[in-house]
Scaffold this motif. Structure first.
Motif, PDB file in Angstrom:
ATOM      1  N   ASP A  47      62.070  58.673 -22.949  1.00 20.80           N
ATOM      2  CA  ASP A  47      63.553  59.411 -22.425  1.00 20.80           C
ATOM      3  C   ASP A  47      64.222  60.942 -21.687  1.00 20.80           C
ATOM      4  N   ALA A  48      62.475  61.774 -22.115  1.00 19.24           N
ATOM      5  CA  ALA A  48      62.648  62.562 -21.264  1.00 19.24           C
ATOM      6  C   ALA A  48      62.711  62.668 -20.245  1.00 19.24           C
ATOM      7  N   ALA A  49      61.711  61.302 -19.638  1.00 16.49           N
ATOM      8  CA  ALA A  49      61.916  61.050 -17.772  1.00 16.49           C
ATOM      9  C   ALA A  49      63.358  61.072 -17.639  1.00 16.49           C
ATOM     10  N   ARG A  50      63.837  60.025 -18.497  1.00 21.23           N
ATOM     11  CA  ARG A  50      65.145  59.757 -17.830  1.00 21.23           C
ATOM     12  C   ARG A  50      66.312  61.589 -17.830  1.00 21.23           C
ATOM     13  N   ARG A  51      66.229  61.824 -19.000  1.00 23.16           N
ATOM     14  CA  ARG A  51      67.144  63.249 -18.710  1.00 23.16           C
ATOM     15  C   ARG A  51      67.057  63.839 -17.594  1.00 23.16           C
ATOM     16  N   LEU A  52      65.681  63.629 -17.032  1.00 22.89           N
ATOM     17  CA  LEU A  52      65.206  64.708 -15.468  1.00 22.89           C
ATOM     18  C   LEU A  52      65.303  64.310 -14.230  1.00 22.89           C
TER      19      LEU A  52
ATOM     20  N   ALA B  27      62.076  67.986 -21.825  1.00 20.97           N
ATOM     21  CA  ALA B  27      62.495  67.133 -20.285  1.00 20.97           C
ATOM     22  C   ALA B  27      62.884  68.605 -20.662  1.00 20.97           C
ATOM     23  N   ASP B  28      63.793  69.937 -21.376  1.00 15.97           N
ATOM     24  CA  ASP B  28      63.563  71.076 -20.929  1.00 15.97           C
ATOM     25  C   ASP B  28      62.703  71.612 -20.493  1.00 15.97           C
ATOM     26  N   ARG B  29      60.822  72.027 -21.795  1.00 18.03           N
ATOM     27  CA  ARG B  29      59.756  72.032 -21.285  1.00 18.03           C
ATOM     28  C   ARG B  29      59.653  71.909 -20.014  1.00 18.03           C
ATOM     29  N   ALA B  30      59.960  70.816 -19.447  1.00 14.55           N
ATOM     30  CA  ALA B  30      59.239  70.218 -18.081  1.00 14.55           C
ATOM     31  C   ALA B  30      59.883  70.667 -16.663  1.00 14.55           C
TER      32      ALA B  30
END
Length: 333
Positions: free
Chosen positions: A326-331, A283-286
């Motif tokens: 889970d990264a998509a959810r964080r974003l 998520a941070d990278r995105a």
């Protein structure tokens, strides 16, 4: 809503590997914010790899496997043994998808090689790459366009609850075709470049056929120097990119396409990394890449793998997919 998906290929060498891959995809990405897809397991042989799998779906061009790779043999409607085997394998995979996806209601992604990658990896009947022959290039692109439209219809027939059928057109060789970097059969020369208008026209036929069939055409490429403005102009509804290979020109083209309404999938997960990624890191990278582009998450934005998972240990695949979900959810938090 930000979504999560992957390029398409998975590790393994047999039908059990495909069944395992399909299970991973549907189990992890089968619910929002996942975008599930029909896995490819190229380790099963040439008929299951990108070129053979795409030729398997084309009924207008006959092909067979030669020592140098796939070669067209004509248009008689009499495909060679290897093409028949490749088609049988693809239909078997679709059978498995139909069985496992009963009751599924959501989006679905399938993958095909694009016309220029196919032209760069397939030989003419008399030898050497098909990209060297203007008429053959045109026939191939038109046949692929017909096949792409039929694939959308097949997906809807197999999975009646599907809402949106995405066809990801893989074009890793597009830049090499444009820049005259496809080697001749001897290996000592390079085929002449194909002009930009022809590149756009051939790709546009395929993307247009997907759209006309009610599907959503995407383009995936992970080669440096990919002409994203050409891709978007040819009709791609979304760009699937490896941000690590984007130079200043490509960054500007991707940002312009996204501003103009195209979807964007950033390949933030490296499938060849020594350790499976953490969702927070992805998520941070995105977010960092979106900041570089001067953009923010929005409709049509997704996170995925930089390339296929074929080189990833089987046990690590679910962890990659789960981290992306889970990264998509964080974003979206």
């Amino acid at each position: 809503m930000t979504f999560a998906t992957a390029a398409g290929s998975h590790p393994g060498e047999d039908q059990h590997a495909f069944d395992t891959a399909l299970g991973h995809v549907l189990d992890v990405l089968g619910d929002a914010p996942g975008l599930p897809y029909l896995p490819e397991v190229p380790g099963r042989g040439a008929g299951a790899a990108m070129t053979g799998r795409t030729l398997a779906w084309q009924t207008g061009l006959d092909a067979d496997l030669q020592p140098a790779g796939w070669r067209l043999t004509g248009t008689s409607g009499a495909p060679g043994r290897d093409q028949r085997r490749a088609r049988s394998l693809l239909l078997q995979d679709l059978d498995s998808l139909e069985e496992r996806a009963q009751g599924y209601a959501g989006d679905l992604k399938l993958q095909l090689a694009g016309p220029w990658t196919l032209a760069a990896t397939t030989e003419r009947p008399r030898g050497d790459k098909l990209v060297a022959d203007h008429a053959a290039r045109r026939d191939l692109a038109q046949s692929l366009a017909e096949a792409a439209g039929e694939l959308v219809a097949e997906a809807r027939r197999r999975v009646p609850g599907v809402v949106r059928v995405v066809v990801q057109v893989d074009e890793p060789a597009l830049t090499a075709v444009r820049d005259a970097r496809i080697p001749t059969a001897s290996g000592f020369g390079r085929h002449r470049s194909v002009d930009v208008p022809e590149l756009s026209e051939g790709l546009g036929w395929v993307l247009g056929a997907v759209a006309d069939a009610g599907g959503e055409p995407w383009v995936h490429a992970c080669a440096p120097g990919t002409p994203w403005s050409l891709v978007h102009g040819a009709g791609a509804r979304a760009l699937v990119v490896d941000p690590a290979v984007l130079d200043a020109t490509a960054l500007e083209q991707v940002a312009e396409a996204y501003d103009a309404g195209a979807g964007l999938v950033l390949g933030v997960a490296d499938p060849l990394a020594a350790e499976a990624p953490r969702d927070r890191d992805l998520a941070d990278r995105a977010r960092r890449w979106l900041d570089t582009l001067g953009l923010g998450p929005g409709d049509g934005f997704g996170v995925g793998t930089a390339c296929g998972l074929a080189g990833t240990p089987v046990a690590a695949v679910p962890r990659h997919l789960s981290a992306l979900r889970d990264a998509a959810r964080r974003l979206d938090d």
